[in-house]
Design a protein around this motif. Structure first.
Motif, PDB file in Angstrom:
ATOM      1  N   MET A 157     -58.652  22.471 -55.764  1.00  0.00           N
ATOM      2  CA  MET A 157     -57.513  22.464 -56.721  1.00  0.00           C
ATOM      3  C   MET A 157     -56.197  22.930 -56.018  1.00  0.00           C
ATOM      4  O   MET A 157     -56.318  23.736 -55.098  1.00  0.00           O
ATOM      5  N   SER A 158     -55.171  22.137 -56.074  1.00  0.00           N
ATOM      6  CA  SER A 158     -53.895  22.584 -55.593  1.00  0.00           C
ATOM      7  C   SER A 158     -52.819  22.586 -56.581  1.00  0.00           C
ATOM      8  O   SER A 158     -52.846  21.902 -57.616  1.00  0.00           O
ATOM      9  N   PHE A 159     -51.906  23.317 -56.241  1.00  0.00           N
ATOM     10  CA  PHE A 159     -50.736  23.875 -57.043  1.00  0.00           C
ATOM     11  C   PHE A 159     -49.393  23.515 -56.196  1.00  0.00           C
ATOM     12  O   PHE A 159     -49.246  24.034 -55.336  1.00  0.00           O
ATOM     13  N   THR A 160     -48.448  22.992 -56.699  1.00  0.00           N
ATOM     14  CA  THR A 160     -47.445  22.592 -55.999  1.00  0.00           C
ATOM     15  C   THR A 160     -45.926  23.070 -57.022  1.00  0.00           C
ATOM     16  O   THR A 160     -46.285  22.327 -58.285  1.00  0.00           O
ATOM     17  N   ASP A 161     -45.205  23.732 -56.550  1.00  0.00           N
ATOM     18  CA  ASP A 161     -44.037  24.134 -57.526  1.00  0.00           C
ATOM     19  C   ASP A 161     -43.009  23.142 -57.258  1.00  0.00           C
ATOM     20  O   ASP A 161     -42.723  22.617 -56.139  1.00  0.00           O
ATOM     21  N   ASP A 162     -42.527  22.592 -58.173  1.00  0.00           N
ATOM     22  CA  ASP A 162     -41.654  21.472 -58.373  1.00  0.00           C
ATOM     23  C   ASP A 162     -40.323  22.079 -57.760  1.00  0.00           C
ATOM     24  O   ASP A 162     -39.484  21.188 -57.172  1.00  0.00           O
ATOM     25  N   TYR A 163     -39.798  23.070 -57.723  1.00  0.00           N
ATOM     26  CA  TYR A 163     -38.537  23.567 -56.944  1.00  0.00           C
ATOM     27  C   TYR A 163     -38.645  23.616 -55.775  1.00  0.00           C
ATOM     28  O   TYR A 163     -37.686  23.113 -55.088  1.00  0.00           O
TER      29      TYR A 163
END
Length: 164
Positions: A157-163
């Motif tokens: 699972m990956s999480f990427t902050d849009d900012y």
């Protein structure tokens, strides 16, 4: 169905070669000595053997529905399956009679599953980027993996902050 299929890739990987002509297929050894000829019968190269091709002891043809035939023949289209056993045309498969009394197949779960696709993910976003850290988070879950990690994990699972 009493038909012998050849894996040409296995034959050539073993050092043999094959030459297909309009009337026959020839099989050669690595010294180009001809080992055998397979004649064309109808639209297929058929191996002539003394082994009976019937799979049933009573040699009686079996009656199957079009849906069953579709599944027996590896989920080919019902029209193609019907042509294989149609007595009025080339009649490629012997020993099977199509049971016309059975209803025609409407859908096949396996075929539907095999045709499923998903919508492509856009490479360029059409929305405005986030104005601050943590405002929009994108996540992706992949798995289960066919091979586990040394810690016996199967998902990523990956999480990427849009900012950022």
């Amino acid at each position: 169905l009493g038909v012998t299929l050849l894996a040409v890739s296995k034959i050539t990987a073993a050092g043999y070669s094959m030459m297909f002509r309009t009337t026959e297929c020839r099989v050669y050894d690595c010294a180009d000595k001809i080992l055998g000829k397979i004649p064309v019968t109808g639209r297929l190269y058929r191996i002539e053997t003394d082994v009976p091709t019937a799979m049933h002891g009573n040699d009686a043809p079996i009656s199957v529905s079009l849906d069953d035939l579709h599944q027996m023949m590896g989920h080919i289209s019902p029209d193609a399956a019907k042509r294989l056993v149609d007595m009025s045309t080339n009649h490629i498969v012997d020993g099977i009679i199509l049971d016309e009394a059975q209803p025609a197949p409407t859908s096949c779960d396996s075929c539907e599953y095999g045709k499923k696709t998903r919508k492509a993910v856009a490479k360029i976003s059409d929305h405005e980027r986030a104005k601050e850290l943590g405002a929009t988070i994108h996540s992706d879950l992949w798995g289960p993996s066919p091979v586990q990690t040394p810690q016996h994990k199967e998902y990523y699972m990956s999480f990427t902050d849009d900012y950022s």
